[in-house]
Design an enzyme around this catalytic site. Sequence first.
Site, short mmCIF file in Angstrom:
data_model
loop_
_atom_site.label_atom_id
_atom_site.label_comp_id
_atom_site.label_asym_id
_atom_site.label_seq_id
_atom_site.Cartn_x
_atom_site.Cartn_y
_atom_site.Cartn_z
N TYR A 99 0.82 -1.21 0.00
CA TYR A 99 0.00 0.00 0.00
C TYR A 99 0.85 1.26 0.00
O TYR A 99 0.49 2.27 -0.60
CB TYR A 99 -0.96 0.01 1.20
CG TYR A 99 -2.20 -0.80 0.94
CD1 TYR A 99 -3.04 -0.48 -0.13
CD2 TYR A 99 -2.55 -1.86 1.74
CE1 TYR A 99 -4.17 -1.21 -0.40
CE2 TYR A 99 -3.69 -2.61 1.50
CZ TYR A 99 -4.50 -2.28 0.43
OH TYR A 99 -5.63 -3.01 0.17
N ASP A 247 -1.76 -35.35 8.72
CA ASP A 247 -2.76 -36.23 8.10
C ASP A 247 -2.06 -37.15 7.11
O ASP A 247 -0.93 -36.90 6.69
CB ASP A 247 -3.81 -35.39 7.35
CG ASP A 247 -4.72 -34.62 8.31
OD1 ASP A 247 -4.80 -35.00 9.49
OD2 ASP A 247 -5.34 -33.65 7.85
#
EC number: 5.6.2.2
Lengths: 364, 364
Positions: A99, A247
């Site tokens: 920005y 996982d």
Amino acid sequence: MDKEARKKETLNKLLGIPRQWYSQMTRGDLPSITMPTRTKKNIEYDEDTEVWKYGDRERLREAGSEKSALHILKMAYVIWFIRHQIVENRSSTLRELYYISEGWKRAKFGAQNDSNLLIEDLEILTDVQREQFNLRPEEDGASIFGPLKIREETRRGPKEIHCGNDVGETGYQIPTNVEKLELVDHDAKMVIAIETGGMYARLIENGFDEKYDAILVHLKGQPARSTRRVLNRLAKEFELPVTVFTDGDPWSYRIYASVAYGSIKSAHISEILATPSARFIGVQPTDIRDYDLPSDKLTDQDISALRAELTDPRFATDYWREQIDLQLSLNLKSEQQAFAARGLDFVTDEYLPARLSEMGVLKR
Amino acid sequence: MDKEARKKETLNKLLGIPRQWYSQMTRGDLPSITMPTRTKKNIEYDEDTEVWKYGDRERLREAGSEKSALHILKMAYVIWFIRHQIVENRSSTLRELYYISEGWKRAKFGAQNDSNLLIEDLEILTDVQREQFNLRPEEDGASIFGPLKIREETRRGPKEIHCGNDVGETGYQIPTNVEKLELVDHDAKMVIAIETGGMYARLIENGFDEKYDAILVHLKGQPARSTRRVLNRLAKEFELPVTVFTDGDPWSYRIYASVAYGSIKSAHISEILATPSARFIGVQPTDIRDYDLPSDKLTDQDISALRAELTDPRFATDYWREQIDLQLSLNLKSEQQAFAARGLDFVTDEYLPARLSEMGVLKR
């Protein structure tokens, strides 16, 4: 190195870039930068450090074209901004930097990805990490729970915090800049990095950290740089074995690989981010089979990701080939919390002790 | 209420459900449950508490059909599991509960959404929150930084933590069960809840908490239940003004609305989750215009979300109508970090003090 010396060194390396441009121009040459090409083709395994790094291919950018001149102009603005920031002891997010470039007229960035990439280029050119530029990402770092004492340098003085005794049950949240941390002391025999919040909380609730003298680190999915950095430091400074518990699917194996071997995007800092000694606990495809875990069928995306891993040099071991081949033939994947189907204590009383013994982390 | 009394009450309310089934069956009736319908149509504004709650529409589920009988069977299993868990002082994640149902034969859940919904049903039937069932979500709660002292009851005894002095620069991370927290003491004049991590870090770096005696709460996007609960308690127990600082787009206005007014999904516990006194600081569409903030064009999704808000009773005020109408005509949205375009201190030195004075939170 103390804070002031580090600051001076960072500024010196950073300003080396415009100094070079200046001398190029006074010689009548075009200002330029030379960088390794940042593609998969230019990634090489470094035997000494056991991590993946950029190879020898280089790219020259010379201010002879409008595009390259603009790139160098943007880099000049960013260097100017970072210099100010360091001198004034300020910091900002990568998003804020994007920005801030709004005011830089033609040097304004079109998208945050462009400014992020330019910062990475600066890291490569200076051999300094963006944390030393006082730039930080949006993302939070890991949480840590266990027998570890750290000292964090904050704006309000140093804080000494024990990651088991001085924190709530969610643990200590590491800052985005891990260089502000001193790893003071520990009573640990191992570090376990855990993918999901549910499993991290399970190990804490079941007192796994106390029973096995384990420092627990919550990876929060694909780990942030600060998380990988803290694992690297725990392994190096304390010589602790690091294991990774995720996982049982191809995306989680990539989490493991980024912890252990590094990633293409950050190959220039693999040495400080990767933990080559880190080993994979599970969920392994053999676990899905042997423990008959609740599972889901592989999707087409899963299958192509597994196939891609079979050709990925980071997975070119007998172990991974067997596991991945088995998973493709089972056509199943399981989450780490699927162990709950065997009771809430199964994972801490049975599975992890068995795996840690098998891996030699836990001596019988 | 002390811990043991609360436990007893929870068990009593929970077991009231099968007790009712038992008496229904001994009378020769079908076991059944009666619940408010959980749809947008059955949401009403409650003048007394200033939050949105379920209305009078009810739904009866009787075990006369296979589907409803299965539903009641699943509920019976879940009650059995929660009872065990409470008696044994254990806890589990919603995901673990779903996996545990693997062993329940026909009462096994097909998807985690089903088990989550059933838990919410139990909350409504018992008027007890799932936190008292020792069930927790995956998601982390908010981080807090500022002049607030809390006492957290952990498995390893109570921990008293000052959220400014005893923590690192990322603050104190609240547990998923906020009922384990005691809000001990504070030196604050206000609470500011902040959507993005970048802005939260900006306020901490700029010392906004110290200069304005502000407790800063990081919402992490759409806030978790625990985050909303802690805001509710800060407002109620300390009577502190709460303001919400988000990006300037329709999705962020929804974040504000869920903090202030509650959501449909959790309308049965709006009273303890919503903070009706919470007010919106910005980014306001008028700010995008007045400060000429870096902005993006509205997408089609943004426009329809803004239009939906114009018919949402939670936004039925002159203030919101004007702001939303202005945004539609500007056709722009801005992020909170866009203030960085005016310098890293603009938001803390200019914007927030001006807005807080305007809103009467900061007395001149």
